[in-house]
Design a protein around this motif. Sequence first.
Motif, PDB file in Angstrom:
ATOM      1  N   ILE A   1      -0.190 -22.153  88.014  1.00 56.65           N
ATOM      2  CA  ILE A   1       0.802 -22.926  88.112  1.00 56.65           C
ATOM      3  C   ILE A   1       1.726 -23.387  87.245  1.00 56.65           C
ATOM      4  CG2 ILE A   1      -0.307 -23.734  90.258  1.00 56.65           C
ATOM      5  CD1 ILE A   1      -0.326 -26.498  88.623  1.00 56.65           C
ATOM      6  N   ASP A   2       3.104 -23.617  87.406  1.00 57.36           N
ATOM      7  CA  ASP A   2       3.998 -24.284  86.322  1.00 57.36           C
ATOM      8  C   ASP A   2       3.736 -25.794  86.596  1.00 57.36           C
ATOM      9  OD1 ASP A   2       4.615 -21.858  85.395  1.00 57.36           O
ATOM     10  OD2 ASP A   2       6.728 -21.876  85.897  1.00 57.36           O
ATOM     11  N   ALA A   3       3.853 -26.670  85.880  1.00 57.39           N
ATOM     12  CA  ALA A   3       3.894 -27.955  86.111  1.00 57.39           C
ATOM     13  C   ALA A   3       5.106 -28.661  85.304  1.00 57.39           C
ATOM     14  CB  ALA A   3       2.778 -28.774  85.567  1.00 57.39           C
ATOM     15  N   ILE A   4       5.861 -29.431  86.133  1.00 64.30           N
ATOM     16  CA  ILE A   4       6.801 -30.426  85.292  1.00 64.30           C
ATOM     17  C   ILE A   4       6.417 -31.642  85.277  1.00 64.30           C
ATOM     18  CG2 ILE A   4       8.748 -28.946  85.291  1.00 64.30           C
ATOM     19  CD1 ILE A   4       9.923 -30.174  87.649  1.00 64.30           C
ATOM     20  N   TYR A   5       6.551 -32.621  84.133  1.00 67.08           N
ATOM     21  CA  TYR A   5       6.042 -33.765  84.238  1.00 67.08           C
ATOM     22  C   TYR A   5       7.204 -34.820  84.188  1.00 67.08           C
ATOM     23  CZ  TYR A   5       1.572 -31.972  82.961  1.00 67.08           C
ATOM     24  OH  TYR A   5       0.334 -31.455  82.894  1.00 67.08           O
ATOM     25  N   LEU A   6       7.401 -35.818  85.070  1.00 65.85           N
ATOM     26  CA  LEU A   6       8.568 -36.513  84.992  1.00 65.85           C
ATOM     27  C   LEU A   6       8.358 -38.190  84.574  1.00 65.85           C
ATOM     28  CD1 LEU A   6       9.776 -35.449  88.699  1.00 65.85           C
ATOM     29  CD2 LEU A   6      10.263 -34.500  86.513  1.00 65.85           C
ATOM     30  N   ASP A   7       9.507 -38.649  84.173  1.00 63.30           N
ATOM     31  CA  ASP A   7       9.613 -40.178  83.927  1.00 63.30           C
ATOM     32  C   ASP A   7      10.163 -40.815  85.017  1.00 63.30           C
ATOM     33  OD1 ASP A   7      12.055 -39.888  83.575  1.00 63.30           O
ATOM     34  OD2 ASP A   7      12.119 -40.403  81.310  1.00 63.30           O
ATOM     35  N   VAL A   8      10.449 -42.188  84.903  1.00 59.78           N
ATOM     36  CA  VAL A   8      10.794 -42.775  85.935  1.00 59.78           C
ATOM     37  C   VAL A   8      12.268 -42.696  86.294  1.00 59.78           C
ATOM     38  CG1 VAL A   8      11.483 -44.754  84.357  1.00 59.78           C
ATOM     39  CG2 VAL A   8      10.738 -45.338  86.832  1.00 59.78           C
ATOM     40  N   ASN A   9      13.110 -42.090  85.514  1.00 60.03           N
ATOM     41  CA  ASN A   9      14.259 -41.547  85.607  1.00 60.03           C
ATOM     42  C   ASN A   9      14.438 -40.006  86.317  1.00 60.03           C
ATOM     43  OD1 ASN A   9      15.424 -43.926  84.926  1.00 60.03           O
ATOM     44  ND2 ASN A   9      15.034 -43.344  82.976  1.00 60.03           N
ATOM     45  N   ARG A  10      13.418 -39.709  86.483  1.00 54.00           N
ATOM     46  CA  ARG A  10      13.122 -38.067  86.991  1.00 54.00           C
ATOM     47  C   ARG A  10      13.870 -37.116  85.786  1.00 54.00           C
ATOM     48  NH1 ARG A  10      13.934 -39.249  93.376  1.00 54.00           N
ATOM     49  NH2 ARG A  10      12.149 -40.018  93.572  1.00 54.00           N
ATOM     50  N   GLU A  11      13.621 -37.482  84.688  1.00 53.86           N
ATOM     51  CA  GLU A  11      13.879 -36.853  83.539  1.00 53.86           C
ATOM     52  C   GLU A  11      12.416 -35.845  83.205  1.00 53.86           C
ATOM     53  OE1 GLU A  11      14.961 -37.358  78.879  1.00 53.86           O
ATOM     54  OE2 GLU A  11      16.390 -38.190  80.048  1.00 53.86           O
ATOM     55  N   ILE A  12      12.596 -34.646  83.038  1.00 58.06           N
ATOM     56  CA  ILE A  12      11.397 -33.874  82.526  1.00 58.06           C
ATOM     57  C   ILE A  12      11.076 -34.334  81.001  1.00 58.06           C
ATOM     58  CG2 ILE A  12      10.768 -31.622  82.115  1.00 58.06           C
ATOM     59  CD1 ILE A  12      12.843 -30.756  84.137  1.00 58.06           C
ATOM     60  N   VAL A  13       9.735 -34.822  80.843  1.00 59.38           N
ATOM     61  CA  VAL A  13       9.292 -35.316  79.650  1.00 59.38           C
ATOM     62  C   VAL A  13       8.263 -34.174  79.030  1.00 59.38           C
ATOM     63  CG1 VAL A  13      10.000 -37.560  79.883  1.00 59.38           C
ATOM     64  CG2 VAL A  13       7.697 -36.754  80.598  1.00 59.38           C
ATOM     65  N   GLY A  14       7.881 -33.198  79.905  1.00 64.89           N
ATOM     66  CA  GLY A  14       6.813 -32.077  79.697  1.00 64.89           C
ATOM     67  C   GLY A  14       6.852 -31.174  80.707  1.00 64.89           C
ATOM     68  N   ILE A  15       6.604 -29.915  80.066  1.00 67.91           N
ATOM     69  CA  ILE A  15       6.373 -28.768  80.806  1.00 67.91           C
ATOM     70  C   ILE A  15       5.116 -28.076  80.382  1.00 67.91           C
ATOM     71  CG2 ILE A  15       7.413 -26.626  81.446  1.00 67.91           C
ATOM     72  CD1 ILE A  15      10.129 -27.812  80.958  1.00 67.91           C
TER      73      ILE A  15
END
Length: 118
Positions: free
Chosen positions: A58-72
């Motif tokens: 899988i691919d995974a995108i990690y989101l912060d509270v503002n739904r900004e991508i902080v990790g992939i």
Amino acid sequence: MAILNLDTGRMLAWEVREARSFGKRLKGLMFTSSFPPGCALHLTPCHSIHTFFMKFPIDAIYLDVNREIVGIEQRLPPGVVGKRFKHVVSVVELPAGTVEQTGTKVGQAVSFQEKEVG
């Protein structure tokens, strides 16, 4: 629900399942036989993931509270623990190759969109 990359205007997924309870987050995609393009699983709250008992990468995108991508993480294989990224509050799991195909990058933001009924 769908997920839109606000920076590129590209849709990441058209069919998004939510995993909000402990049991649904724990199970995630375990024992799922397929994960077709256009699908996603949004785990919230969630700080990290694993791919134990999964049958596909899988691919995974990690989101912060503002739904900004902080990790992939791309093409995460079955049987591993994902990386830990700072400020993560939720994770979106996507079919392998989605991140590359959509030009998704750290620093971009996503939006969860209700599907139009028509």
